[in-house]
Design an enzyme around this catalytic site. Structure first.
Site, PDB file in Angstrom:
ATOM      1  N   SER A 218      20.151 -83.376 111.447  1.00 47.59           N
ATOM      2  CA  SER A 218      19.635 -82.051 110.980  1.00 47.59           C
ATOM      3  C   SER A 218      18.157 -82.206 110.677  1.00 47.59           C
ATOM      4  CB  SER A 218      20.350 -81.476 109.899  1.00 47.59           C
ATOM      5  OG  SER A 218      20.084 -80.245 109.328  1.00 47.59           O
TER       6      SER A 218
ATOM      7  N   TYR B  47      24.404 -82.602 101.249  1.00 45.96           N
ATOM      8  CA  TYR B  47      24.370 -82.469 102.737  1.00 45.96           C
ATOM      9  C   TYR B  47      23.105 -83.203 103.117  1.00 45.96           C
ATOM     10  CZ  TYR B  47      24.037 -80.055 107.338  1.00 45.96           C
ATOM     11  OH  TYR B  47      23.720 -79.722 108.582  1.00 45.96           O
TER      12      TYR B  47
HETATM   13  P1  NDP Z   1      30.092 -75.002 113.405  1.00 48.35           P
HETATM   14  O1  NDP Z   1      30.833 -74.613 112.030  1.00 48.35           O
HETATM   15  O2  NDP Z   1      30.370 -73.930 114.340  1.00 48.35           O
HETATM   16  O3  NDP Z   1      30.840 -76.325 113.929  1.00 48.35           O
HETATM   17  C1  NDP Z   1      31.180 -77.339 113.272  1.00 48.35           C
HETATM   18  C2  NDP Z   1      32.515 -78.263 114.145  1.00 48.35           C
HETATM   19  O4  NDP Z   1      33.047 -79.308 113.380  1.00 48.35           O
HETATM   20  C3  NDP Z   1      33.670 -77.391 114.439  1.00 48.35           C
HETATM   21  O5  NDP Z   1      33.798 -77.278 115.886  1.00 48.35           O
HETATM   22  C4  NDP Z   1      34.725 -77.953 113.575  1.00 48.35           C
HETATM   23  O6  NDP Z   1      35.920 -77.857 114.584  1.00 48.35           O
HETATM   24  C5  NDP Z   1      34.176 -79.408 113.531  1.00 48.35           C
HETATM   25  N1  NDP Z   1      34.968 -80.150 112.457  1.00 48.35           N
HETATM   26  C6  NDP Z   1      34.580 -79.814 111.101  1.00 48.35           C
HETATM   27  N2  NDP Z   1      35.699 -80.666 110.538  1.00 48.35           N
HETATM   28  C7  NDP Z   1      36.103 -81.703 111.217  1.00 48.35           C
HETATM   29  C8  NDP Z   1      37.123 -82.493 111.232  1.00 48.35           C
HETATM   30  N3  NDP Z   1      37.523 -82.944 110.099  1.00 48.35           N
HETATM   31  N4  NDP Z   1      37.469 -82.985 112.409  1.00 48.35           N
HETATM   32  C9  NDP Z   1      36.992 -82.862 113.625  1.00 48.35           C
HETATM   33  N5  NDP Z   1      36.258 -81.666 113.785  1.00 48.35           N
HETATM   34  C10 NDP Z   1      35.581 -81.241 112.548  1.00 48.35           C
HETATM   35  O7  NDP Z   1      28.463 -75.475 113.032  1.00 48.35           O
HETATM   36  P2  NDP Z   1      27.591 -76.129 113.948  1.00 48.35           P
HETATM   37  O8  NDP Z   1      27.928 -76.160 115.379  1.00 48.35           O
HETATM   38  O9  NDP Z   1      26.335 -75.373 113.479  1.00 48.35           O
HETATM   39  O10 NDP Z   1      27.677 -77.736 113.603  1.00 48.35           O
HETATM   40  C11 NDP Z   1      27.439 -78.527 114.379  1.00 48.35           C
HETATM   41  C12 NDP Z   1      26.696 -79.655 113.903  1.00 48.35           C
HETATM   42  O11 NDP Z   1      25.189 -79.214 113.816  1.00 48.35           O
HETATM   43  C13 NDP Z   1      26.873 -80.465 112.529  1.00 48.35           C
HETATM   44  O12 NDP Z   1      26.891 -81.519 112.332  1.00 48.35           O
HETATM   45  C14 NDP Z   1      25.840 -79.601 111.703  1.00 48.35           C
HETATM   46  O13 NDP Z   1      25.535 -80.327 110.376  1.00 48.35           O
HETATM   47  C15 NDP Z   1      24.588 -79.825 112.409  1.00 48.35           C
HETATM   48  N6  NDP Z   1      23.665 -78.735 112.287  1.00 48.35           N
HETATM   49  C16 NDP Z   1      23.660 -77.325 112.587  1.00 48.35           C
HETATM   50  C17 NDP Z   1      22.672 -76.570 111.929  1.00 48.35           C
HETATM   51  C18 NDP Z   1      22.830 -75.144 112.014  1.00 48.35           C
HETATM   52  O14 NDP Z   1      21.940 -74.407 111.501  1.00 48.35           O
HETATM   53  N7  NDP Z   1      24.177 -74.542 112.718  1.00 48.35           N
HETATM   54  C19 NDP Z   1      21.206 -77.163 111.763  1.00 48.35           C
HETATM   55  C20 NDP Z   1      21.176 -78.408 111.690  1.00 48.35           C
HETATM   56  C21 NDP Z   1      22.330 -79.247 112.121  1.00 48.35           C
HETATM   57  P3  NDP Z   1      37.421 -77.359 113.442  1.00 48.35           P
HETATM   58  O15 NDP Z   1      37.110 -76.648 112.407  1.00 48.35           O
HETATM   59  O16 NDP Z   1      37.917 -76.784 114.608  1.00 48.35           O
HETATM   60  O17 NDP Z   1      37.776 -78.984 113.243  1.00 48.35           O
END
Ligand code: NDP
Length: 259
Positions: free
Chosen positions: A149, A162
């Site tokens: 990020s 975070y």
């Molecule tokens: P979402 O919340 O849409 O996606 C997060 C994903 O992580 C979900 O698919 C969730 O699936 C999965 N997840 C969470 N916990 C677990 C677990 N214990 N085991 C397996 N899967 C898990 O957010 P984003 O798409 O935005 O996030 C994706 C990445 O991008 C993250 O690492 C975030 O930090 C990073 N990011 C996002 C930004 C933004 O502005 N959105 C900016 C910078 C970085 P499920 O709940 O089904 O397990």
């Protein structure tokens, strides 16, 4: 010239929504068979159907990657059912914001468990397969892309833990890059700015009101400029389709209007 992903297998964690789901679609469009890993198996099943309908190959693997045994089993199932592993996208993540003073340390544990420990467990389980793929056709190179990020580059008040997880991901990525790059496993970090996904929705209402809604209000005004998950998926695809001799170690993708 970009390389094709035909004949390769990719594993994307956090593929049930947001950046992970978009990335899985893009990699499948490029010809990779894609293993989709997350806890919400119903979402993964829907995405598998979409990818297959579009002519691709995908496998839904329900797993909680904070459990080391489940992370290892997810990698194992991928290799058993899809035959190999060429690309790992460590994308699963959680962002729970708020001051350190008075924080609930249970929230810290959850973030550290998924953003750091889950990434480490999945990477450790995948590495033997990636090293093997790097010695084989069709590409003789393999890839790990860690979704960090802007919070892995810049610290802000209220983002403390975070920030700690994402700074940690950046440090681990560079260390592992140095360890395996001469064995042709490319290890890179992608650092998005604000992306329109579910990420902020897991925060408590008071934190959302104070820290996330103002950002959303601002970005709603600038709706055209907010990044979409597909913008990040494009970045991942760029990183993993470079020619064998080219490794993208770091890619920082920002909305143009985010200073
Ligand atoms: P979402 O919340 O849409 O996606 C997060 C994903 O992580 C979900 O698919 C969730 O699936 C999965 N997840 C969470 N916990 C677990 C677990 N214990 N085991 C397996 N899967 C898990 O957010 P984003 O798409 O935005 O996030 C994706 C990445 O991008 C993250 O690492 C975030 O930090 C990073 N990011 C996002 C930004 C933004 O502005 N959105 C900016 C910078 C970085 P499920 O709940 O089904 O397990």
């Amino acid at each position: 010239m970009a390389s094709t992903l035909i004949g390769t297998v990719a594993l994307v964690t956090g593929a049930s929504s947001g950046i992970g789901a978009a990335t899985a679609r893009r990699l499948a469009e490029q010809g990779a068979a894609v293993a989709l890993v997350a806890r919400r198996k119903d979402c993964l099943d829907t995405l598998v159907a979409d990818i297959e309908q579009a002519g691709g190959t995908a496998l839904a693997v329900g797993a909680d990657i904070t459990d080391r045994g489940q992370a290892e089993a997810a990698v194992q199932q991928t290799v058993e059912q899809l035959g190999r592993l060429d690309i790992l996208v460590n994308n699963a993540g959680l962002m729970l914001l708020g001051p350190v003073v008075g924080a609930d340390p249970e929230e810290w544990d959850r973030m550290i468990a998924v953003n750091v420990q889950g990434l480490l467990y999945t990477t450790h389980a995948a590495l033997p397969h990636l090293l093997q793929a790097a010695e084989e056709d069709p590409r003789r190179v393999a890839d790990i892309v860690n979704i960090s990020s802007i919070a892995g580059r810049v610290a802000w008040n209220g983002y403390g833990v975070y920030n700690a997880t994402k700074f940690g991901v950046n440090g681990f990525t560079e260390s592992l890059r140095q360890e395996v790059t001469r064995r042709h496993v490319r290890v890179g970090v992608l650092e998005p700015g604000g992306v329109d996904t579910e990420l902020g929705s897991h925060n408590k209402p008071e934190i959302r009101k104070e820290m996330i809604d103002p950002f959303n209000e601002q970005t709603e005004v600038l709706a055209a400029e907010v990044l979409a998950a597909e913008d990040i998926a494009d970045g991942v695809t760029y990183m993993v389709t470079r020619p064998r001799h080219t490794a993208i170690s770091e890619l920082w993708i920002m909305p143009t209007d985010q200073a």
